[in-house]
Scaffold this motif. Structure first.
Motif, PDB file in Angstrom:
ATOM      1  N   SER A 143      48.392  46.258  33.465  1.00  0.00           N
ATOM      2  CA  SER A 143      47.684  46.512  35.037  1.00  0.00           C
ATOM      3  C   SER A 143      48.884  45.848  35.400  1.00  0.00           C
ATOM      4  O   SER A 143      50.082  45.785  36.510  1.00  0.00           O
ATOM      5  N   GLY A 183      32.329  47.645  36.567  1.00  0.00           N
ATOM      6  CA  GLY A 183      34.208  47.783  36.040  1.00  0.00           C
ATOM      7  C   GLY A 183      33.164  47.425  34.468  1.00  0.00           C
ATOM      8  O   GLY A 183      32.635  46.788  33.824  1.00  0.00           O
ATOM      9  N   ASN A 184      34.633  47.042  33.673  1.00  0.00           N
ATOM     10  CA  ASN A 184      33.959  46.897  31.944  1.00  0.00           C
ATOM     11  C   ASN A 184      33.575  45.236  31.818  1.00  0.00           C
ATOM     12  O   ASN A 184      33.283  44.936  30.002  1.00  0.00           O
ATOM     13  N   MET A 198      37.470  55.051  43.108  1.00  0.00           N
ATOM     14  CA  MET A 198      36.740  53.926  43.145  1.00  0.00           C
ATOM     15  C   MET A 198      36.548  53.592  44.785  1.00  0.00           C
ATOM     16  O   MET A 198      37.371  53.673  45.503  1.00  0.00           O
ATOM     17  N   SER A 247      34.398  51.952  39.080  1.00  0.00           N
ATOM     18  CA  SER A 247      34.108  52.628  39.742  1.00  0.00           C
ATOM     19  C   SER A 247      32.961  52.548  41.553  1.00  0.00           C
ATOM     20  O   SER A 247      33.555  52.838  42.164  1.00  0.00           O
ATOM     21  N   ARG A 272      41.429  58.551  39.030  1.00  0.00           N
ATOM     22  CA  ARG A 272      40.356  57.734  38.672  1.00  0.00           C
ATOM     23  C   ARG A 272      39.823  57.463  40.217  1.00  0.00           C
ATOM     24  O   ARG A 272      41.217  57.167  41.204  1.00  0.00           O
ATOM     25  N   ASP A 294      31.452  43.934  41.013  1.00  0.00           N
ATOM     26  CA  ASP A 294      32.270  45.811  40.327  1.00  0.00           C
ATOM     27  C   ASP A 294      31.162  46.374  38.980  1.00  0.00           C
ATOM     28  O   ASP A 294      30.749  45.442  38.898  1.00  0.00           O
ATOM     29  N   GLU A 326      38.205  49.202  35.177  1.00  0.00           N
ATOM     30  CA  GLU A 326      37.702  50.628  35.494  1.00  0.00           C
ATOM     31  C   GLU A 326      36.665  50.759  36.489  1.00  0.00           C
ATOM     32  O   GLU A 326      35.889  51.659  35.612  1.00  0.00           O
ATOM     33  N   SER A 333      38.936  44.634  39.686  1.00  0.00           N
ATOM     34  CA  SER A 333      37.913  46.185  39.522  1.00  0.00           C
ATOM     35  C   SER A 333      38.997  46.868  39.069  1.00  0.00           C
ATOM     36  O   SER A 333      38.070  47.648  38.354  1.00  0.00           O
ATOM     37  N   TYR A 334      39.315  47.014  39.700  1.00  0.00           N
ATOM     38  CA  TYR A 334      39.993  48.190  39.703  1.00  0.00           C
ATOM     39  C   TYR A 334      41.455  48.593  37.596  1.00  0.00           C
ATOM     40  O   TYR A 334      40.732  49.383  36.369  1.00  0.00           O
ATOM     41  N   ASP A 335      41.423  47.497  37.283  1.00  0.00           N
ATOM     42  CA  ASP A 335      41.945  47.221  36.278  1.00  0.00           C
ATOM     43  C   ASP A 335      40.821  47.677  34.823  1.00  0.00           C
ATOM     44  O   ASP A 335      41.192  47.751  33.868  1.00  0.00           O
TER      45      ASP A 335
END
Lengths: 412, 520
Positions: B83, B61-62, B191, B40, B189, B59, B38, B34-36
């Motif tokens: 990543s 994310g993207n 999260m 939040s 960033r 998540d 992006e 999820s961090y990869d």
């Protein structure tokens, strides 16, 4: 005490933490501090033709005067100061006549030493000396006195002199140390009388490993010579007795730190401080603590042991050196490279060249240290210590200690 | 003829999934993904089910396109380069379940991938497949939802042992949620992480909310004035980036850390046994991996320190538990540099002062203990009726007192060596005599001290008489012994030689009572 026209002056021109750069002026000479006095034996049992002999000392002196035997050249900037000892006259078997001829002209007034114009520091020399006409070279250890020492210092043409002192030893009891302090104090009283018209600088010897020892030493001295007289008559302070402790970095740092504190408490802190017999790795640290000069023979002792300095911190066996990475005048000369590789008639020409290279390395590092002190703030000197002394595991902790103590620390 | 080695794909999947046992590792992998992507916000829900546990990770994310989904399910086909977890092994842990459903929205398309019975199929040597369907969604709809049904935990693992507390500490110690990256980035960033455990697992609260950063306890540079003055002291050591040269290249290490007392350290979430969690940690992606406490010199206890040293040139084992490239020059150079940095920390005057304050606190506490013990001792001195030795040295004091106070008693101690078998040489009626000194006579025999060279045994009291009787009955060091209490003597015979030893009981000498006088 008679009035003397003082030719001595010490001026501090920059500080970084406790470290300082300054100028020692004796007559027309100027010496940048902190600086290192290489120990050199001017009279080594030889004649004028052999630059007064003395093995490796001879070769070093040939460099000093740019003699033909070493291919000429000007090395004088590395001999801007030298340290010699009255006791060095006893290191060789010499006749009484030769002894007298050594002293009949001051070193710097001899034609042979004409190119040498550095500041000459003549140590008082301790306990052994040749006396009278009874010189056969086999056994001339005779107690000598302050008067004789001063006479020799003067005859050698010294710029800086010390009173005859009685260094302490690590195992001395309190009583023994006090006895030595008393003998030293009596010498100081005599020294001040004898040398009242001396026109160079007079340094007071101070002995001890910590504040209390040095304080007790000064108490003893001032019970015999008035504090004010000492302050007025002496131009500098020389801290001694540390050589047996030279590998105990912690103690060395402690002694110098305590010495500064004692000098401050006794009101002697406006005088330059010399540390006797300590050099190489300790130098950046002692300079950071505010020591103004050092003397040492390590440059030549290491050379005799085949050690070639890569820096103040690192030496390598001479047989492993290619000389290409050093641009000092010794290593830049084909003649000396050849000699240092072993192609020389005499050992002294191999090791003498190495010794002068070693000296140049130390002198260059000191010039760097002076530049770092003169630069803005304490960071340049701190970074120098961090990249040199602190990188050595044995000296790392004391290096950090000095940085924390004198240069503002790493985490403020 | 050239032949290529073959890979049994099914076994490969089984093997990798088996490397992971703990559902917490599912969380770790999901957080990193999820961090990869992006994200939040990320929400993790865990429910305990009869077969295993249901895990849902959602998540914002993207999202994933088809290639991303392939990487998600494939092995050795990771798209990742810079990543976290470059091997792409992590998500294979999801195969240890009965069903994987992935819903992921990216660029106006929602992709749904469903894989049924992956674990059962792998165990039947069958490669599981997933069914992919697509549907249009609004462009703004982004993110990924993964549902893993009946996740098979390792043998003996009970999902109900997962408490919020345990998960929180695990997140902060072992996952991106405990990242120290924020110390080194200008605009780090963030999260938000929510964990929702079913009531059957932990009903102490509704959810756990945390962030993707590890914070240190607040600084407290000064000591407190209570019994443990250094306990809450804490200093932060600002983030530093150091270039390290090694044989063959350059790398960068990022060091950040703190020094603190026990109370300060207790404010940190830790994982596993608290006392061994401190010291210096190597990290990759700013996630702690392995301790290198040897970089702190031995004169310092590692427990006061908590430093995280990040280096992206460290290579980790597949399950991220250990560093793989320890024999490389880069590892050694980095470790040496850390050792150098830590030497500065341990020489920092603040740290020295902190240790000094601890030491002073300890001495003060000791002084208090001394005080109360002294009060007890003085009380007993005041209350007793006469001087009463309780050890050998006090027996000697009794001898001196007796010499002063008792007419006709003349005995002086001339030499005393507490560690010797025969402790004293005394002058008795003008003669030097070798004397053993004991609080109780029985001690002499207990210690098996030879008797041959003793003239006299001085003691306060006799001790247990049955012990002395036993010595007489069984003999002493190969000889015959006879203790005559009436005449105050011992006769000892061995190998035809006979020794005569006089006994001196000081209790008898002190018969007249003298009350001890306290000096207050």
């Amino acid at each position: 005490m008679s009035q003397v026209t003082r030719r001595f002056d010490f001026e501090v021109d920059a500080v970084a933490g406790d470290a300082r750069t300054g100028t020692l002026r004796i007559g027309s000479q100027e010496l940048a501090t902190p600086n290192l006095f290489p120990v050199l034996n001017f009279y080594g049992g030889g004649t004028e033709r052999s630059v007064f002999g003395g093995g490796i000392h001879r070769t070093i002196k040939e460099f000093m005067i740019g003699a033909d035997r070493i291919g000429g050249g000007d090395y004088s900037e590395y001999f801007d100061c030298t340290m010699t000892s009255v006791a060095s006259l006893t290191d060789y078997n010499i006749t009484h006549e030769r002894y007298q001829s050594y002293l009949d002209t001051p070193i710097k007034e001899r034609e042979l030493f004409e190119p040498y114009n550095g500041t000459l520091f003549v140590d008082s020399g301790g306990f052994k000396f040749l006396d009278g006409g009874d010189i056969d070279g086999s056994d001339f250890e005779v107690d000598i006195d302050q008067e004789k020492i001063y006479e020799i210092q003067k005859k050698m043409g010294a710029d800086i002199i010390l009173n005859l002192d009685h260094p302490i030893a690590p195992d001395d009891s309190h009583e023994q140390r006090m006895e030595k302090a008393e003998k030293t104090a009596l010498n100081i009283a005599e020294f001040l009388d004898l040398s009242s018209d001396f026109d160079g600088a007079r340094y007071l010897t101070l002995h001890g490993y910590n504040y209390s020892m040095m304080d007790a030493f000064l108490e003893k001295i001032t019970s015999i010579v008035d504090t004010r007289e000492i302050h007025e008559a002496f131009d500098g302070v020389a801290l001694g007795s540390l050589v047996p402790k030279k590998d105990n970095r912690e103690l060395l740092i402690q002694a110098v730190t305590d010495c500064q504190e004692v000098l401050q408490d006794w009101g002697f802190d406006d005088m330059p401080l010399h540390v006797l017999g300590i050099s190489s790795r300790a130098v950046p640290l002692l300079a950071a603590l505010g020591v103004d000069s050092f003397d040492a023979s390590s440059y030549l002792h290491n050379a005799i042991n085949g050690k070639y300095y890569k820096s103040m911190m690192e030496s390598v066996p001479i047989s492993e050196v290619s000389f290409e990475n050093c641009d000092c005048p010794v290593c830049s000369s084909e003649l000396h490279r050849q000699r240092m590789r072993g192609d020389a008639e005499y050992q002294k020409d191999i090791y003498g060249a190495v010794a002068v290279h070693n000296l140049i390395i130390q002198k260059q590092e000191l010039a760097t240290i002076r530049d770092r002190i003169r630069a803005e703030g304490t960071a340049p000197l701190r970074e120098y210590i961090e990249s040199t002394v602190a990188r050595d595991k044995q000296t790392r902790q004391v290096a950090h200690k000095v940085v924390n103590q004198s240069l503002g620390g790493y985490f403020q | 003829m050239k032949k290529a080695p073959k890979v049994n794909e099914v076994n490969e999947f089984l093997e990798i999934a088996s490397d992971f046992e703990d559902p917490l590792e599912v969380i770790r992998e999901s957080l990193s993904n999820s961090y990869d992507a992006e994200a939040s916000e990320i929400e993790i829900t865990i429910r305990s089910r009869p077969q295993g546990s249901d895990i849902i990770i959602e998540d914002d994310g993207n999202g994933m396109n088809e290639r991303d989904l392939e990487s998600f399910f494939d092995l050795g086909n990771s798209q990742k380069t810079d990543s976290i977890g470059y091997k792409g092994h992590g998500t294979k842990i999801f195969y240890k379940s009965d069903r994987i459903v992935v819903n992921t929205a990216k660029n106006g398309v929602n992709r749904r991938a469903v894989m049924d019975n992956p674990w059962e199929k792998l165990n039947r040597q069958e490669l599981p497949e997933y069914e992919l369907t697509k549907a249009d969604v609004r462009d703004e709809n982004q993110g990924t939802r993964i549902k893993i049904t009946n996740f098979r935990s390792g043998e003996g693992f009970d999902p109900e042992s997962l408490t919020y507390n345990k998960i929180h500490h695990y997140l902060k110690w072992k996952t991106i949620a405990g990242s120290t990256a924020h110390f080194f980035e200008d605009n780090p960033r963030e999260m938000d992480i929510r964990v929702d455990l079913g009531e059957e697992i932990d009903d102490t609260r509704d959810e756990l909310v945390t962030t993707s950063r590890l914070e240190f306890p607040d600084e407290q540079l000064e000591p407190s004035d209570d019994e443990f003055p250094a306990e809450r002291m804490c200093k932060h050591y600002e983030p530093r980036e150091i270039e390290v040269e090694y044989d063959g290249g350059m790398t960068t290490v990022q060091i950040v850390g703190m020094v603190g007392g026990k109370a300060a350290r207790n404010e940190l979430p830790t994982h596993g046994r608290h006392s061994v969690q401190f010291g210096v940690w190597f990290a990759k992606d700013h996630i702690k991996v392995e301790q290198i406490n040897e970089t702190i010199s031995h004169d310092n206890e590692f427990i006061h320190f908590f430093f995280i040293v990040n280096c992206q040139d460290l290579e980790l084992s597949a399950n991220r538990e250990t560093i793989r490239n320890k024999s490389n020059p880069v590892f050694r150079a980095v470790r040496d540099e850390v050792e150098f940095y830590m030497s500065k920390v341990t020489q920092d005057p603040w740290f020295k002062n902190y240790l000094e304050i601890r030491r002073e606190g300890k001495l003060k506490r000791r002084a208090r203990t001394q005080e109360s013990s002294l009060q007890d001792r003085r009380k007993s001195v005041t209350e007793r009726e006469r001087f009463e030795p309780s050890n050998r040295a006090e027996v000697l004091l009794a001898v001196e007192r007796a010499s002063q106070q008792q007419a006709g008693f003349s005995l002086q101690v001339e030499d005393y060596q507490p560690d010797a078998d025969i402790q004293a040489i005394v002058r008795h009626q003008g003669k030097l005599r070798n004397a053993a000194i004991h609080h109780q006579l029985t001690e002499h025999f207990k210690n098996e001290s030879p008797l041959e060279h003793i003239d006299l045994i001085i003691y306060w009291e006799q001790g247990d008489p049955t012990k002395l009787n036993e010595v007489e009955r069984t003999g002493y060091i190969g000889g015959e012994i006879e203790i005559d209490h009436d005449s105050g003597s011992i006769t000892y015979q061995r190998d035809g030689d006979s020794s005569y030893i006089e006994l001196l009981s000081l209790t008898d000498v002190f018969k007249p009572k003298t009350k001890a006088i306290a000096d207050d």
